[in-house]
Design an enzyme around this catalytic site. Structure first.
Site, PDB file in Angstrom:
ATOM      1  N   GLU A 262      43.365 -26.403 -32.994  1.00 47.21           N
ATOM      2  CA  GLU A 262      44.696 -25.549 -32.854  1.00 47.21           C
ATOM      3  C   GLU A 262      44.740 -24.448 -32.563  1.00 47.21           C
ATOM      4  OE1 GLU A 262      43.179 -26.850 -35.574  1.00 47.21           O
ATOM      5  OE2 GLU A 262      43.992 -26.013 -37.251  1.00 47.21           O
ATOM      6  N   ASN A 263      44.006 -23.576 -31.843  1.00 56.55           N
ATOM      7  CA  ASN A 263      44.039 -22.361 -31.482  1.00 56.55           C
ATOM      8  C   ASN A 263      45.426 -22.037 -30.951  1.00 56.55           C
ATOM      9  OD1 ASN A 263      41.419 -21.856 -32.206  1.00 56.55           O
ATOM     10  ND2 ASN A 263      40.667 -22.559 -30.499  1.00 56.55           N
ATOM     11  N   HIS A 286      48.543 -33.960 -32.624  1.00 47.54           N
ATOM     12  CA  HIS A 286      47.938 -33.578 -33.849  1.00 47.54           C
ATOM     13  C   HIS A 286      47.922 -31.833 -33.636  1.00 47.54           C
ATOM     14  CE1 HIS A 286      45.261 -33.407 -37.550  1.00 47.54           C
ATOM     15  NE2 HIS A 286      44.777 -32.353 -36.818  1.00 47.54           N
ATOM     16  N   GLU A 287      47.175 -31.584 -32.732  1.00 41.35           N
ATOM     17  CA  GLU A 287      47.052 -30.043 -32.584  1.00 41.35           C
ATOM     18  C   GLU A 287      48.296 -29.375 -32.299  1.00 41.35           C
ATOM     19  OE1 GLU A 287      44.296 -29.345 -33.802  1.00 41.35           O
ATOM     20  OE2 GLU A 287      43.151 -31.103 -33.164  1.00 41.35           O
ATOM     21  N   HIS A 290      49.867 -28.537 -35.627  1.00 40.44           N
ATOM     22  CA  HIS A 290      49.573 -27.660 -36.512  1.00 40.44           C
ATOM     23  C   HIS A 290      50.286 -26.209 -36.119  1.00 40.44           C
ATOM     24  CE1 HIS A 290      45.970 -28.696 -38.585  1.00 40.44           C
ATOM     25  NE2 HIS A 290      45.240 -29.226 -37.631  1.00 40.44           N
ATOM     26  N   GLU A 309      45.618 -29.977 -43.013  1.00 37.93           N
ATOM     27  CA  GLU A 309      45.268 -31.188 -42.299  1.00 37.93           C
ATOM     28  C   GLU A 309      46.111 -32.664 -42.892  1.00 37.93           C
ATOM     29  OE1 GLU A 309      43.745 -31.124 -39.863  1.00 37.93           O
ATOM     30  OE2 GLU A 309      42.568 -29.154 -39.557  1.00 37.93           O
ATOM     31  N   ASP A 366      31.748 -26.411 -44.067  1.00 38.85           N
ATOM     32  CA  ASP A 366      31.295 -27.295 -43.077  1.00 38.85           C
ATOM     33  C   ASP A 366      30.817 -28.554 -43.724  1.00 38.85           C
ATOM     34  OD1 ASP A 366      32.351 -26.139 -40.657  1.00 38.85           O
ATOM     35  OD2 ASP A 366      30.563 -24.722 -40.654  1.00 38.85           O
ATOM     36  N   TYR A 374      42.413 -34.997 -44.835  1.00 35.51           N
ATOM     37  CA  TYR A 374      43.254 -35.457 -43.825  1.00 35.51           C
ATOM     38  C   TYR A 374      43.938 -36.565 -44.219  1.00 35.51           C
ATOM     39  CZ  TYR A 374      40.778 -33.012 -40.122  1.00 35.51           C
ATOM     40  OH  TYR A 374      40.103 -31.845 -39.347  1.00 35.51           O
ATOM     41  N   LYS A 545      32.531 -36.237 -34.584  1.00 37.35           N
ATOM     42  CA  LYS A 545      33.105 -37.180 -34.996  1.00 37.35           C
ATOM     43  C   LYS A 545      32.456 -38.547 -34.483  1.00 37.35           C
ATOM     44  CE  LYS A 545      37.333 -39.923 -34.897  1.00 37.35           C
ATOM     45  NZ  LYS A 545      38.598 -39.947 -34.259  1.00 37.35           N
TER      46      LYS A 545
HETATM   47  N1  BES Z   1      41.461 -27.736 -37.284  1.00 35.07           N
HETATM   48  C1  BES Z   1      40.779 -29.166 -36.928  1.00 35.07           C
HETATM   49  C2  BES Z   1      39.438 -29.034 -36.534  1.00 35.07           C
HETATM   50  C3  BES Z   1      38.524 -28.249 -37.320  1.00 35.07           C
HETATM   51  C4  BES Z   1      38.384 -28.664 -38.752  1.00 35.07           C
HETATM   52  C5  BES Z   1      37.553 -27.518 -37.030  1.00 35.07           C
HETATM   53  C6  BES Z   1      37.772 -28.061 -39.778  1.00 35.07           C
HETATM   54  C7  BES Z   1      36.844 -26.793 -37.932  1.00 35.07           C
HETATM   55  C8  BES Z   1      36.843 -27.146 -39.105  1.00 35.07           C
HETATM   56  C9  BES Z   1      41.682 -29.951 -35.792  1.00 35.07           C
HETATM   57  O1  BES Z   1      43.098 -29.826 -36.004  1.00 35.07           O
HETATM   58  C10 BES Z   1      41.378 -31.294 -35.969  1.00 35.07           C
HETATM   59  O2  BES Z   1      41.684 -31.880 -36.973  1.00 35.07           O
HETATM   60  N2  BES Z   1      40.902 -32.102 -35.146  1.00 35.07           N
HETATM   61  C11 BES Z   1      40.669 -33.515 -34.949  1.00 35.07           C
HETATM   62  C12 BES Z   1      41.739 -34.341 -34.323  1.00 35.07           C
HETATM   63  C13 BES Z   1      42.611 -34.855 -35.321  1.00 35.07           C
HETATM   64  C14 BES Z   1      43.652 -36.107 -34.340  1.00 35.07           C
HETATM   65  C15 BES Z   1      42.470 -35.436 -36.430  1.00 35.07           C
HETATM   66  C16 BES Z   1      39.347 -33.790 -34.589  1.00 35.07           C
HETATM   67  O3  BES Z   1      38.708 -32.804 -33.950  1.00 35.07           O
HETATM   68  O4  BES Z   1      38.624 -34.859 -34.357  1.00 35.07           O
HETATM   69 ZN    ZN Z   2      43.822 -30.802 -37.599  1.00 32.36          ZN
END
Ligand code: BES
Ligand code: ZN
Length: 592
Positions: A262-263, A286-287, A290, A309, A366, A374, A545
């Site tokens: 979500e930059n 989602h983004e 944010h 999240e 991480d 979430y 993922k």
């Molecule tokens: N901010 C997150 C991605 C993230 C989380 C990057 C933790 C680094 C550390 C982003 O908003 C996110 O949650 N992306 C998900 C998609 C969403 C629909 C659940 C993803 O990347 O799968």
């Molecule tokens: Zn997110």
């Protein structure tokens, strides 16, 4: 000394920087950024000032008008990096640091031309969340210390730079280099600093939204995300006016380790969203969400990550419900349920990582990452919503965002606010069980629809010979098929796999959620016809993922383990550092 964020050397007794002025020269040959950052404090500072760094080579530290500043790098911690302690002279209001990044800076991935769509030019992108901004810029790398920034990025002529900021101009330097300028006037957490450089083109999607991608994919991207303005309007209807001026998106090369990031003013997206049928735009919802839940009101540290999240997943499904109806939203919650169960399984020996209010001293954020903040978080938000009613909850949410705009808050601050605005609600939903106890409370809300019940019953009847009818096979939308696949038993026979592929043409799917769910089932079953496609996907895509379940499923049979090791050896140089780490840990857990 007081460190309110366990992942930062930031000392809350010291002043916060208000603004950064950043100059970056992008050196593709050396795979380094040569940087100069000026931190402005908006008032006089003196004495010790601690910044976060990781792998940075510090060249000089000056206080303009006050001369050189004595500095010292502390010992290197594997998670935090090194404290950079400055001894600020009396009366200085800013400090300028020149430095270079390490070739293995975790925030940065340097791609060779062959890793891009066009194959002709290199590419660079950053990913600072959670705590990698310090590998790109010396800074107070904690969301508590929000900053505005200006930047100048010097890149090879012919390439374009974009950032999590508004563009303020660009010019050729005449020496084969080109400079791009940016300004982010609003105060953002350091994890939202972002930069990408490559051969980029853009298409306008509305007066305030455009998509950037390589020329080869920009048309497909523009088609896939054509509905974004409608999404922004729906989100505004829920949360109030969009607060960041523009909403632009960048589609990255396939090694991007996340689905989306979500930059602000420039959401980063994986190209695996380009399914060709707009079936994966929930990631954009989602983004976009944010922009309110996260970028406007963020977590004070990663221990409160669920505030970001959990709210955003809830908001994403709320937007989805308005756009596509209740059934679509219920399917969204069902996919989330699956992710939640997988994460609870993944952390069955680390129950402390299944709390929403986490204790992360000494833990790499991480490594703590999972679907729990979430999905457990979203269920707590939904429980509160059900408790007080939709209308009252939306009013509460708007008050919440007004009260904490452009700040970074803790779970305690959130609870105190709920306590005054919705008295009794936290107790009524047993919020403590979500926040401070492992696993899921059994009072958690459920999300059902007729279609979801049908899909569940059908998938559960698989072992007794239940199969989708020709009519179902022909009419299911991608998310219906995905939910069906997710609800199938994990252990299928090779004949089952052949049946599924034949009836649903799974091998050729462009929807990566479906494709990877299918390939995971096939890997579980040691189904050889899927091996070439598994290799192809794992060599192309770096999204964690997908890597985690696929490499995980390959761990169950001797020949799939051999396949996984062979693929990883070939793929790992092209993976992002974060992805490489995740896969390594999956492979290390294989039986010998
Ligand atoms: N901010 C997150 C991605 C993230 C989380 C990057 C933790 C680094 C550390 C982003 O908003 C996110 O949650 N992306 C998900 C998609 C969403 C629909 C659940 C993803 O990347 O799968
Ligand atoms: Zn997110």
């Amino acid at each position: 000394m007081h460190h309110p964020d366990p992942h930062s050397y930031y000392d809350s007794a010291q002043p916060k920087a208000r603004r950064l002025r950043l100059k970056l020269r992008v050196d593709f040959a050396a795979r380094r950024l040569h940087g100069e950052v000026v931190l402005e404090f908006g008032g006089a500072v003196s004495g010790p000032l601690d910044l976060d760094t990781k792998g940075l080579e510090i060249h000089s530290v000056q206080a303009p008008g006050h001369g050189p500043v004595p500095w010292e790098l502390g010992p290197s911690d594997p998670i935090l990096g090194q404290r950079l302690r400055l001894d600020m002279p009396e009366g200085a209001q800013e400090v300028a640091i020149t430095y270079a990044t390490a070739t293995d800076a975790m925030a940065l991935q340097w791609l060779g031309p062959e890793q891009t769509e066009g194959k002709v030019a290199p590419y660079l992108f950053s990913q600072c969340q959670q705590i990698h901004a310090r590998t790109m810029v010396p800074c107070q790398d904690t969301p508590i210390a929000r900053i505005a920034y200006k930047a100048e990025v010097d890149v090879p002529e012919g390439l374009t730079a974009v950032m999590s900021a508004g563009p303020t101009g660009d010019e050729s330097l005449g020496n084969g280099r080109h400079v791009f300028r940016f300004a982010m006037p609003q105060a953002i957490p350091s994890y939202l600093l972002a930069l990408a450089v490559g051969r980029l083109e853009s298409r306008d999607l509305s007066p305030r939204a455009r998509v950037w991608a390589e020329p080869e994919t920009v048309a497909a991207a523009a088609w896939e995300f054509a509905g974004v303005e409608d999404m922004i309007l729906k989100a505004e209807g829920l949360f109030g006016p969009y607060p960041w001026d523009r909403y632009d998106m960048l589609v990255l090369p396939p090694s991007f380790p996340y689905g989306g990031m979500e930059n602000p003013r420039m959401t980063f997206l994986t190209p695996t969203l380009l399914a060709g049928d707009r079936s994966l735009v929930d990631v954009v919802a989602h983004e976009l969400a944010h922009s309110w839940t996260g970028n406007l009101v963020t977590n004070a540290s990663m221990e409160h990550f669920w505030l970001n999240e959990g709210f955003t997943v809830w908001a994403e499904r709320r937007i989805l419900r308005i756009l596509h109806g209740n059934d679509a939203a219920a399917l969204g919650w069902a996919m989330g349920q699956k992710a939640l169960e997988d994460s609870l399984e993944q952390f069955k020996d680390a129950p402390q990582l299944t709390l929403l209010r986490m204790h992360l001293e000494g833990i790499d954020p991480d490594d703590a990452f999972s679907s729990i903040p979430y999905e457990k978080g979203a269920r707590l938000v939904a429980a509160l919503e059900r408790e007080v009613g939709e209308e009252r909850f939306l009013r509460f949410l708007r008050d919440y965002m007004d009260a904490f705009r452009f700040t970074s808050i803790t779970t305690e601050q959130f609870c105190a606010f709920v306590g005054t605005k919705l008295p009794g609600a936290l107790e009524a939903v047993n919020a403590k069980a979500y926040l401070d106890q492992p696993g899921m409370p059994d009072t958690a809300p459920e999300f059902r629809s007729v279609q979801l019940d049908t899909l569940t019953a059908l998938a559960e009847s698989w072992p007794e010979g239940g199969r989708p009818s020709a009519q179902q096979i022909a009419s299911w939308k991608p998310t219906e098929l995905l939910v069906f696949l997710q609800k199938l038993p994990r252990k299928l026979t090779q004949a089952d796999c052949a049946w599924l592929d034949e009836h649903f043409q799974l091998m050729g799917r462009g929807n990566y959620e479906i494709l990877v769910e299918w390939l995971t089932l096939a890997a579980n079953a040691d189904h050889e016809p899927a091996f070439p496609r598994i290799r192809e996907v794992l060599l192309r895509v770096g999204r964690m993922k997908y890597l985690r379940p696929l490499y995980g499923a390959l761990g169950q049979h001797a020949r799939t383990r051999a396949l996984a090791r062979e693929i990883f050896a070939a793929a790992s140089p092209g993976y992002h550092g974060l992805s490489r780490r995740v896969v390594q840990s999956v492979l290390e857990a294989y039986p010998a």
